[in-house]
Design a protein around this motif. Structure first.
Motif, PDB file in Angstrom:
ATOM      1  N   ALA A  54      24.387  -3.061 -38.303  1.00 59.95           N
ATOM      2  CA  ALA A  54      24.735  -2.667 -36.938  1.00 59.95           C
ATOM      3  C   ALA A  54      24.875  -3.882 -36.021  1.00 59.95           C
ATOM      4  CB  ALA A  54      23.676  -1.708 -36.388  1.00 59.95           C
ATOM      5  N   VAL A  55      25.215  -3.604 -34.770  1.00 60.38           N
ATOM      6  CA  VAL A  55      25.355  -4.655 -33.760  1.00 60.38           C
ATOM      7  C   VAL A  55      24.150  -4.577 -32.823  1.00 60.38           C
ATOM      8  CG1 VAL A  55      26.918  -5.708 -32.099  1.00 60.38           C
ATOM      9  CG2 VAL A  55      27.831  -4.252 -33.900  1.00 60.38           C
ATOM     10  N   GLU A  56      23.595  -5.720 -32.472  1.00 58.84           N
ATOM     11  CA  GLU A  56      22.382  -5.775 -31.645  1.00 58.84           C
ATOM     12  C   GLU A  56      22.667  -5.215 -30.252  1.00 58.84           C
ATOM     13  OE1 GLU A  56      19.342  -6.756 -29.142  1.00 58.84           O
ATOM     14  OE2 GLU A  56      21.231  -7.852 -28.954  1.00 58.84           O
ATOM     15  N   VAL A  57      21.799  -4.337 -29.767  1.00 64.26           N
ATOM     16  CA  VAL A  57      22.060  -3.554 -28.563  1.00 64.26           C
ATOM     17  C   VAL A  57      22.073  -4.392 -27.289  1.00 64.26           C
ATOM     18  CG1 VAL A  57      21.140  -1.709 -27.093  1.00 64.26           C
ATOM     19  CG2 VAL A  57      21.214  -1.415 -29.579  1.00 64.26           C
ATOM     20  N   ARG A  58      21.137  -5.327 -27.158  1.00 64.30           N
ATOM     21  CA  ARG A  58      21.078  -6.088 -25.903  1.00 64.30           C
ATOM     22  C   ARG A  58      22.318  -6.955 -25.696  1.00 64.30           C
ATOM     23  NH1 ARG A  58      14.996  -6.760 -27.782  1.00 64.30           N
ATOM     24  NH2 ARG A  58      16.228  -6.420 -29.667  1.00 64.30           N
ATOM     25  N   GLY A  59      22.838  -7.523 -26.787  1.00 63.73           N
ATOM     26  CA  GLY A  59      24.086  -8.270 -26.692  1.00 63.73           C
ATOM     27  C   GLY A  59      25.255  -7.373 -26.321  1.00 63.73           C
ATOM     28  N   LEU A  60      25.281  -6.171 -26.894  1.00 62.34           N
ATOM     29  CA  LEU A  60      26.328  -5.208 -26.563  1.00 62.34           C
ATOM     30  C   LEU A  60      26.283  -4.831 -25.088  1.00 62.34           C
ATOM     31  CD1 LEU A  60      26.224  -2.779 -29.624  1.00 62.34           C
ATOM     32  CD2 LEU A  60      28.140  -4.215 -28.939  1.00 62.34           C
ATOM     33  N   LYS A  61      25.098  -4.654 -24.541  1.00 63.98           N
ATOM     34  CA  LYS A  61      24.973  -4.316 -23.122  1.00 63.98           C
ATOM     35  C   LYS A  61      25.535  -5.431 -22.254  1.00 63.98           C
ATOM     36  CE  LYS A  61      20.934  -2.718 -21.806  1.00 63.98           C
ATOM     37  NZ  LYS A  61      19.459  -2.580 -21.792  1.00 63.98           N
ATOM     38  N   MET A  62      25.284  -6.675 -22.651  1.00 63.77           N
ATOM     39  CA  MET A  62      25.838  -7.806 -21.910  1.00 63.77           C
ATOM     40  C   MET A  62      27.353  -7.769 -21.919  1.00 63.77           C
ATOM     41  SD  MET A  62      23.463 -10.983 -23.229  1.00 63.77           S
ATOM     42  CE  MET A  62      24.674 -12.120 -22.563  1.00 63.77           C
ATOM     43  N   VAL A  63      27.928  -7.526 -23.091  1.00 57.58           N
ATOM     44  CA  VAL A  63      29.387  -7.504 -23.228  1.00 57.58           C
ATOM     45  C   VAL A  63      29.979  -6.360 -22.414  1.00 57.58           C
ATOM     46  CG1 VAL A  63      31.291  -7.154 -24.838  1.00 57.58           C
ATOM     47  CG2 VAL A  63      29.379  -8.620 -25.486  1.00 57.58           C
ATOM     48  N   ALA A  64      29.387  -5.170 -22.517  1.00 58.52           N
ATOM     49  CA  ALA A  64      29.903  -4.006 -21.802  1.00 58.52           C
ATOM     50  C   ALA A  64      29.803  -4.180 -20.296  1.00 58.52           C
ATOM     51  CB  ALA A  64      29.151  -2.748 -22.241  1.00 58.52           C
ATOM     52  N   ARG A  65      28.689  -4.718 -19.830  1.00 53.81           N
ATOM     53  CA  ARG A  65      28.507  -4.924 -18.382  1.00 53.81           C
ATOM     54  C   ARG A  65      29.544  -5.898 -17.834  1.00 53.81           C
ATOM     55  NH1 ARG A  65      23.706  -6.428 -18.582  1.00 53.81           N
ATOM     56  NH2 ARG A  65      22.589  -4.513 -18.040  1.00 53.81           N
ATOM     57  N   GLU A  66      29.782  -6.981 -18.565  1.00 55.63           N
ATOM     58  CA  GLU A  66      30.772  -7.964 -18.132  1.00 55.63           C
ATOM     59  C   GLU A  66      32.187  -7.379 -18.175  1.00 55.63           C
ATOM     60  OE1 GLU A  66      30.551 -11.153 -16.837  1.00 55.63           O
ATOM     61  OE2 GLU A  66      28.514 -10.419 -16.548  1.00 55.63           O
ATOM     62  N   ALA A  67      32.456  -6.568 -19.214  1.00 55.18           N
ATOM     63  CA  ALA A  67      33.776  -5.953 -19.314  1.00 55.18           C
ATOM     64  C   ALA A  67      34.031  -5.018 -18.139  1.00 55.18           C
ATOM     65  CB  ALA A  67      33.902  -5.189 -20.633  1.00 55.18           C
ATOM     66  N   MET A  68      33.028  -4.236 -17.749  1.00 50.67           N
ATOM     67  CA  MET A  68      33.171  -3.351 -16.592  1.00 50.67           C
ATOM     68  C   MET A  68      33.449  -4.155 -15.325  1.00 50.67           C
ATOM     69  SD  MET A  68      30.171  -0.496 -17.169  1.00 50.67           S
ATOM     70  CE  MET A  68      30.068   0.407 -18.718  1.00 50.67           C
ATOM     71  N   LYS A  69      32.750  -5.252 -15.177  1.00 46.85           N
ATOM     72  CA  LYS A  69      32.953  -6.107 -14.006  1.00 46.85           C
ATOM     73  C   LYS A  69      34.368  -6.668 -13.984  1.00 46.85           C
ATOM     74  CE  LYS A  69      31.000 -10.234 -11.770  1.00 46.85           C
ATOM     75  NZ  LYS A  69      29.940 -11.301 -11.886  1.00 46.85           N
ATOM     76  N   GLU A  70      34.847  -7.127 -15.134  1.00 45.03           N
ATOM     77  CA  GLU A  70      36.191  -7.699 -15.214  1.00 45.03           C
ATOM     78  C   GLU A  70      37.276  -6.647 -14.973  1.00 45.03           C
ATOM     79  OE1 GLU A  70      36.103  -9.423 -19.074  1.00 45.03           O
ATOM     80  OE2 GLU A  70      34.639 -10.956 -18.513  1.00 45.03           O
ATOM     81  N   ALA A  71      36.958  -5.386 -15.314  1.00 44.54           N
ATOM     82  CA  ALA A  71      37.916  -4.300 -15.104  1.00 44.54           C
ATOM     83  C   ALA A  71      37.806  -3.699 -13.710  1.00 44.54           C
ATOM     84  CB  ALA A  71      37.698  -3.207 -16.151  1.00 44.54           C
ATOM     85  N   GLY A  72      36.936  -4.259 -12.870  1.00 43.85           N
ATOM     86  CA  GLY A  72      36.773  -3.747 -11.520  1.00 43.85           C
ATOM     87  C   GLY A  72      35.981  -2.458 -11.455  1.00 43.85           C
ATOM     88  N   MET A  73      35.164  -2.205 -12.466  1.00 49.61           N
ATOM     89  CA  MET A  73      34.383  -0.979 -12.527  1.00 49.61           C
ATOM     90  C   MET A  73      32.924  -1.243 -12.155  1.00 49.61           C
ATOM     91  SD  MET A  73      35.778   0.387 -16.225  1.00 49.61           S
ATOM     92  CE  MET A  73      34.925   1.961 -16.147  1.00 49.61           C
ATOM     93  N   GLU A  74      32.272  -0.195 -11.673  1.00 47.66           N
ATOM     94  CA  GLU A  74      30.835  -0.242 -11.480  1.00 47.66           C
ATOM     95  C   GLU A  74      30.168   0.481 -12.637  1.00 47.66           C
ATOM     96  OE1 GLU A  74      29.990   1.437  -7.689  1.00 47.66           O
ATOM     97  OE2 GLU A  74      30.598  -0.365  -6.590  1.00 47.66           O
ATOM     98  N   VAL A  75      28.970   0.063 -12.993  1.00 48.00           N
ATOM     99  CA  VAL A  75      28.220   0.762 -14.026  1.00 48.00           C
ATOM    100  C   VAL A  75      27.912   2.165 -13.527  1.00 48.00           C
ATOM    101  CG1 VAL A  75      26.097   0.815 -15.375  1.00 48.00           C
ATOM    102  CG2 VAL A  75      27.212  -1.379 -14.886  1.00 48.00           C
ATOM    103  N   PRO A  76      28.295   3.206 -14.275  1.00 49.79           N
ATOM    104  CA  PRO A  76      28.045   4.583 -13.814  1.00 49.79           C
ATOM    105  C   PRO A  76      26.556   4.858 -13.622  1.00 49.79           C
ATOM    106  CG  PRO A  76      29.560   4.555 -15.668  1.00 49.79           C
ATOM    107  CD  PRO A  76      28.995   3.176 -15.557  1.00 49.79           C
ATOM    108  N   GLU A  77      26.264   5.750 -12.706  1.00 57.78           N
ATOM    109  CA  GLU A  77      24.885   6.146 -12.441  1.00 57.78           C
ATOM    110  C   GLU A  77      24.758   7.653 -12.552  1.00 57.78           C
ATOM    111  OE1 GLU A  77      23.967   4.677  -8.594  1.00 57.78           O
ATOM    112  OE2 GLU A  77      23.862   2.576  -9.219  1.00 57.78           O
TER     113      GLU A  77
END
Length: 265
Positions: A54-77
């Motif tokens: 599998a892929v390590e979760v904390r690294g994935l969270k970093m990638v996803a958070r940065e991708a959302m930022k680059e796409a102009g998105m906010e992390v959903p709540e």
């Protein structure tokens, strides 16, 4: 801990990690539904092998958070718009686990594809609460029917087989290049659904190794040709250096982003 083939060892101990220890090391939450699903669907030996791949979760969270930022998105709540995720070749679903932790449950699993029967059972049991019914799980990521019926999504994640590209592989660079064409097929989903962000994950050697770098560059070229309007970048995430995880675990990521349509900033 250091990866030894398909298993991990704890430093100072003369044994491999148990399935529970691996899930902890890989960042899976103590009360994650993945744990219960794996206990129900897999033997201890299978659970260890599936987690090691599998892929390590904390690294994935970093990638996803940065991708959302680059796409102009906010992390959903909670209580707001839900992120819609499609995942191909997803294994036991640590990308889903990362999304669960990042959004605190404010997401929907709209479609998945995984060829392993036991892994599909784990996915279904773990993420039914996020809408991943059996009808939404395909056993072939390249199935024409799945492509034709692919729903709209905000995020597409792809974790293709990394064996041919890893440093332990006996596959020649020429043979590995034949596997690269699968990226072109996967990009058919992206061109149909136009998600706000796309995350590809694979072996770090595709970026770092001279032997496999041509394959990595060919993959990236397929991505850019399919969606030239997207902004693309490639990076290697080291679980130890970037996420503070006591584990030698490097993975390559390619992230493509465009302004979102489903979750506004």
């Amino acid at each position: 801990s250091r990866g030894l083939g398909d298993v991990y060892k704890r430093q100072g101990l003369k044994r491999h990690m148990s399935a529970e220890e691996e899930l902890n090391a890989f960042g899976v939450a103590p009360r994650s539904t993945i744990r219960k699903a794996m206990q129900q669907a897999a033997t201890d030996t299978q659970a260890i092998a599936y987690t090691s791949a599998a892929v390590e979760v904390r690294g994935l969270k970093m990638v996803a958070r940065e991708a959302m930022k680059e796409a102009g998105m906010e992390v959903p709540e909670k209580g707001g718009s839900k992120l819609r995720m499609m995942s191909l070749c997803c294994g036991i679903g640590t990308m889903a686990e990362a999304t669960e932790q990042l959004t605190q449950g404010a997401w929907e699993y709209v479609q998945a594809a995984e060829k392993g029967k036991i892994q599909r059972n784990i996915l279904k049991a773990a993420w039914k609460k996020r809408g991943l019914t059996e009808a939404r799980i395909a056993d072939d990521a390249f199935d024409a029917t799945m492509l034709a019926t692919a729903p709209e999504s905000d995020m597409l994640t792809v974790t293709m087989e990394c064996g041919p590209f890893s440093r332990q592989s006996q596959t020649s660079a020429e043979e590995a290049m034949e596997e690269v064409d699968k990226v072109r097929k996967v990009m058919e989903y992206a061109t149909r659904c136009k998600p706000a962000m796309i995350v590809f994950e694979n072996a770090a050697d595709l970026i770092k190794s001279a032997r496999m770098r041509a394959c990595g560059e060919a993959m990236e070229q397929h991505m850019k040709e399919a969606l030239p309007e997207y902004t693309w970048r490639a990076q290697v995430i080291d679980a130890k250096a970037h996420a503070g995880v006591p584990m030698d675990r490097e993975r390559a990521f390619w992230v493509g982003t465009r302004p979102p349509t489903g979750i506004a900033k």
